[in-house]
Design a protein around this motif. Structure first.
Motif, PDB file in Angstrom:
ATOM      1  N   ALA A 186      -1.154   4.579   0.788  1.00 30.65           N
ATOM      2  CA  ALA A 186      -2.304   5.374   0.890  1.00 30.65           C
ATOM      3  C   ALA A 186      -3.494   5.007  -0.092  1.00 30.65           C
ATOM      4  O   ALA A 186      -4.554   4.900   0.250  1.00 30.65           O
ATOM      5  CB  ALA A 186      -1.916   6.932   0.902  1.00 30.65           C
ATOM      6  N   LEU A 187      -3.089   4.669  -1.320  1.00 28.39           N
ATOM      7  CA  LEU A 187      -4.090   4.130  -2.370  1.00 28.39           C
ATOM      8  C   LEU A 187      -4.756   2.842  -1.856  1.00 28.39           C
ATOM      9  O   LEU A 187      -5.686   2.710  -1.959  1.00 28.39           O
ATOM     10  CB  LEU A 187      -3.541   4.193  -3.543  1.00 28.39           C
ATOM     11  N   LEU A 188      -3.798   2.125  -1.429  1.00 26.99           N
ATOM     12  CA  LEU A 188      -4.236   0.955  -0.855  1.00 26.99           C
ATOM     13  C   LEU A 188      -5.339   0.567   0.154  1.00 26.99           C
ATOM     14  O   LEU A 188      -6.147   0.160   0.073  1.00 26.99           O
ATOM     15  CB  LEU A 188      -3.306  -0.001  -0.410  1.00 26.99           C
ATOM     16  N   ALA A 189      -5.078   2.021   1.011  1.00 26.94           N
ATOM     17  CA  ALA A 189      -6.157   1.951   1.919  1.00 26.94           C
ATOM     18  C   ALA A 189      -7.445   2.709   1.782  1.00 26.94           C
ATOM     19  O   ALA A 189      -8.542   2.262   2.180  1.00 26.94           O
ATOM     20  CB  ALA A 189      -5.535   2.966   3.360  1.00 26.94           C
ATOM     21  N   LEU A 190      -7.209   3.528   0.758  1.00 23.14           N
ATOM     22  CA  LEU A 190      -8.199   4.330   0.094  1.00 23.14           C
ATOM     23  C   LEU A 190      -9.259   3.538  -0.865  1.00 23.14           C
ATOM     24  O   LEU A 190     -10.525   3.527  -0.972  1.00 23.14           O
ATOM     25  CB  LEU A 190      -7.892   5.694  -0.561  1.00 23.14           C
ATOM     26  N   TYR A 191      -8.608   2.631  -1.473  1.00 20.44           N
ATOM     27  CA  TYR A 191      -9.270   1.747  -2.581  1.00 20.44           C
ATOM     28  C   TYR A 191      -8.928   0.345  -2.592  1.00 20.44           C
ATOM     29  O   TYR A 191      -8.070  -0.124  -3.513  1.00 20.44           O
ATOM     30  CB  TYR A 191      -8.969   2.474  -3.997  1.00 20.44           C
ATOM     31  N   PRO A 192      -9.142  -0.370  -1.582  1.00 19.31           N
ATOM     32  CA  PRO A 192      -8.907  -1.685  -1.280  1.00 19.31           C
ATOM     33  C   PRO A 192      -9.053  -2.709  -2.546  1.00 19.31           C
ATOM     34  O   PRO A 192      -8.779  -3.829  -2.850  1.00 19.31           O
ATOM     35  CB  PRO A 192      -9.583  -2.392   0.057  1.00 19.31           C
ATOM     36  N   ARG A 193     -10.243  -2.396  -3.529  1.00 17.93           N
ATOM     37  CA  ARG A 193     -10.496  -3.082  -4.603  1.00 17.93           C
ATOM     38  C   ARG A 193      -9.700  -3.032  -5.704  1.00 17.93           C
ATOM     39  O   ARG A 193      -9.917  -3.571  -6.763  1.00 17.93           O
ATOM     40  CB  ARG A 193     -12.172  -3.001  -4.755  1.00 17.93           C
ATOM     41  N   LEU A 194      -9.104  -1.927  -5.724  1.00 19.04           N
ATOM     42  CA  LEU A 194      -8.037  -1.620  -6.865  1.00 19.04           C
ATOM     43  C   LEU A 194      -7.000  -2.780  -7.043  1.00 19.04           C
ATOM     44  O   LEU A 194      -6.187  -3.171  -6.023  1.00 19.04           O
ATOM     45  CB  LEU A 194      -7.210  -0.315  -6.775  1.00 19.04           C
ATOM     46  N   SER A 195      -7.031  -3.545  -8.236  1.00 19.52           N
ATOM     47  CA  SER A 195      -5.820  -4.643  -8.256  1.00 19.52           C
ATOM     48  C   SER A 195      -4.579  -4.364  -8.104  1.00 19.52           C
ATOM     49  O   SER A 195      -4.310  -3.051  -8.260  1.00 19.52           O
ATOM     50  CB  SER A 195      -6.069  -5.204  -9.600  1.00 19.52           C
ATOM     51  N   ALA A 196      -3.662  -5.292  -7.843  1.00 18.97           N
ATOM     52  CA  ALA A 196      -2.344  -5.099  -7.615  1.00 18.97           C
ATOM     53  C   ALA A 196      -1.753  -4.347  -8.839  1.00 18.97           C
ATOM     54  O   ALA A 196      -1.033  -3.466  -9.026  1.00 18.97           O
ATOM     55  CB  ALA A 196      -1.507  -6.448  -7.465  1.00 18.97           C
ATOM     56  N   ALA A 197      -2.084  -4.737 -10.248  1.00 15.63           N
ATOM     57  CA  ALA A 197      -1.616  -4.238 -11.410  1.00 15.63           C
ATOM     58  C   ALA A 197      -2.045  -2.620 -11.512  1.00 15.63           C
ATOM     59  O   ALA A 197      -1.535  -1.907 -11.834  1.00 15.63           O
ATOM     60  CB  ALA A 197      -1.844  -5.017 -12.748  1.00 15.63           C
ATOM     61  N   GLY A 198      -3.379  -2.404 -11.052  1.00 19.29           N
ATOM     62  CA  GLY A 198      -4.027  -1.139 -11.083  1.00 19.29           C
ATOM     63  C   GLY A 198      -3.390  -0.329 -10.094  1.00 19.29           C
ATOM     64  O   GLY A 198      -3.068   1.078 -10.561  1.00 19.29           O
ATOM     65  N   LEU A 199      -3.071  -0.826  -9.055  1.00 19.80           N
ATOM     66  CA  LEU A 199      -2.385  -0.077  -8.098  1.00 19.80           C
ATOM     67  C   LEU A 199      -0.926   0.584  -8.440  1.00 19.80           C
ATOM     68  O   LEU A 199      -0.975   1.726  -8.332  1.00 19.80           O
ATOM     69  CB  LEU A 199      -2.333  -0.657  -6.663  1.00 19.80           C
ATOM     70  N   VAL A 200      -0.180  -0.470  -9.065  1.00 18.56           N
ATOM     71  CA  VAL A 200       1.114  -0.107  -9.421  1.00 18.56           C
ATOM     72  C   VAL A 200       0.946   0.782 -10.525  1.00 18.56           C
ATOM     73  O   VAL A 200       1.648   1.826 -10.654  1.00 18.56           O
ATOM     74  CB  VAL A 200       1.905  -1.225  -9.706  1.00 18.56           C
ATOM     75  N   GLY A 201       0.188   0.537 -11.478  1.00 20.11           N
ATOM     76  CA  GLY A 201       0.181   1.380 -12.964  1.00 20.11           C
ATOM     77  C   GLY A 201      -0.298   2.791 -12.448  1.00 20.11           C
ATOM     78  O   GLY A 201       0.162   3.955 -12.736  1.00 20.11           O
ATOM     79  N   THR A 202      -1.358   2.972 -11.719  1.00 20.24           N
ATOM     80  CA  THR A 202      -1.992   4.370 -11.318  1.00 20.24           C
ATOM     81  C   THR A 202      -0.751   4.922 -10.418  1.00 20.24           C
ATOM     82  O   THR A 202      -0.492   6.204 -10.790  1.00 20.24           O
ATOM     83  CB  THR A 202      -3.156   4.126 -10.593  1.00 20.24           C
ATOM     84  N   ASP A 203      -0.317   4.320  -9.599  1.00 17.82           N
ATOM     85  CA  ASP A 203       0.828   4.979  -8.773  1.00 17.82           C
ATOM     86  C   ASP A 203       1.929   5.511  -9.583  1.00 17.82           C
ATOM     87  O   ASP A 203       2.460   6.569  -9.275  1.00 17.82           O
ATOM     88  CB  ASP A 203       1.366   4.054  -7.594  1.00 17.82           C
ATOM     89  N   LEU A 204       2.420   4.770 -10.647  1.00 18.30           N
ATOM     90  CA  LEU A 204       3.773   4.991 -11.462  1.00 18.30           C
ATOM     91  C   LEU A 204       3.091   6.202 -12.290  1.00 18.30           C
ATOM     92  O   LEU A 204       4.113   7.059 -12.464  1.00 18.30           O
ATOM     93  CB  LEU A 204       4.015   3.758 -12.183  1.00 18.30           C
TER      94      LEU A 204
END
Length: 326
Positions: A186-204
């Protein structure tokens, strides 16, 4: 082999997968307990969430130190997920603990696993598209630009983010699946510009209070079993550390493909699909899936096949670059 020792080994294997990929804890541990150890679904969910509540902060601290966490997103997600996760436990409790409720929990868990498998494929496809775009830039002699941002660089959308937290928290509280799979999609869909590292870190990091809330609810109202949880923790904690050490060397893409197949098989089994139909379905996926993936690679300007180890090293290098604060 003694049951407790078997649980320790299972926890070790699952911990390694979590350390290597950042996901798979609830999506692997709960179905493993239900399908291979005949643990009632509610007890499996309770034990898994308590184990996750201990494991999650370890990875969260690492990402906070690396600066790959958007605390704005964490705050909005937690505003919805923390109360919803506790509420999910209360919903399960209100339904009772009879055979009918155990079966309902089993079906809900199966559906969540299928969603998690679909999410893994979606994440992999997005990474494929990004690699194809960078390859096209290099081939044309253009500078390889990165339109991703580790944190910041995009507008936060509070209402949709809170709603994602509510839905994800409810699912996690009831099935233990979703903190590292459904919410990240869901984060990926809402914030496509968030990097892979930022995506994993924020989710974790957002998963830490989310899972803690769900674990507290299950400790108070669920079917928590101390002996089961202790055995899993003995294996999981060193497994996560070992998996994290291996993550820079192991072919993570291959591990994720295997994980998606395991999630699909577990979900179908929990939903009651006959063995013959399940084997046929998995056979079709194993044969047709690689062909479709090769076609997608060609469509995005990449060779049909790539050396897995080389691709893993490239992905690791990319994630390290994106982890550098801008």
């Amino acid at each position: 082999m003694d049951l407790q020792l078997t649980l320790v080994v299972a926890g070790l294997v699952i911990g390694i997968v979590v350390g290597m990929t950042g996901m798979g804890g609830g999506a692997l541990m709960t179905p493993a307990l239900v399908l291979f150890f005949n643990v009632p679904p509610l007890a499996a969910v309770s034990s898994d969430l308590v184990v996750s509540a201990v494991m999650k902060p370890v990875g969260g601290v690492v990402h906070l130190r690396r600066g790959t966490v958007d605390l704005r997103l964490v705050g909005w997600l937690c505003a919805g997920s923390v109360p919803a996760a506790f509420g999910g436990v209360l919903v399960s409790r209100a339904l009772g603990s009879g055979a009918g409720v155990q079966q309902w929990t089993k079906i809900a868990l199966g559906a969540a696993l299928l969603l998690a498998a679909a999410g893994l494929i979606l994440r992999a496809y997005q990474s494929l598209v990004a690699r194809g775009r960078r390859a096209a830039d290099r081939a044309a002699g253009r500078p390889v630009t990165r339109d991703e941002a580790t944190v910041g660089g995009y507008r936060v959308r509070p209402v949709p983010t809170v709603l994602v937290g509510v839905l994800g928290g409810l699912i996690v509280g009831m099935t233990s699946v979703g903190s590292g799979s459904l919410i990240i999609i869901a984060l990926l869909a809402l914030y496509p510009r968030l990097s892979a590292a930022g995506l994993v870190g924020t989710d974790l990091v957002q998963a830490v209070p989310l899972v803690a809330s769900a674990a507290l609810g299950h400790l108070l109202f669920g079917d928590f079993r101390l002996d089961l949880t202790a055995s899993l923790l003995v294996g999981c904690l060193p497994g996560v550390y070992l998996g994290a050490r291996l993550s820079s060397r192991a072919p993570g893409g291959l591990v994720r493909r295997a994980l998606a197949l395991v999630l699909l098989a577990s979900g179908l089994k929990l939903l009651g699909l006959p063995d013959l139909a399940m084997v046929a379905t998995l056979g079709v996926v194993v044969v047709v899936g690689p062909l479709l993936w090769m076609s997608a690679r060609v469509r995005h300007g990449l060779p049909p096949r790539a050396p897995i180890l080389a691709e893993a090293r490239a992905r690791t290098r990319s994630e390290r670059e994106s982890a550098v604060p801008r």
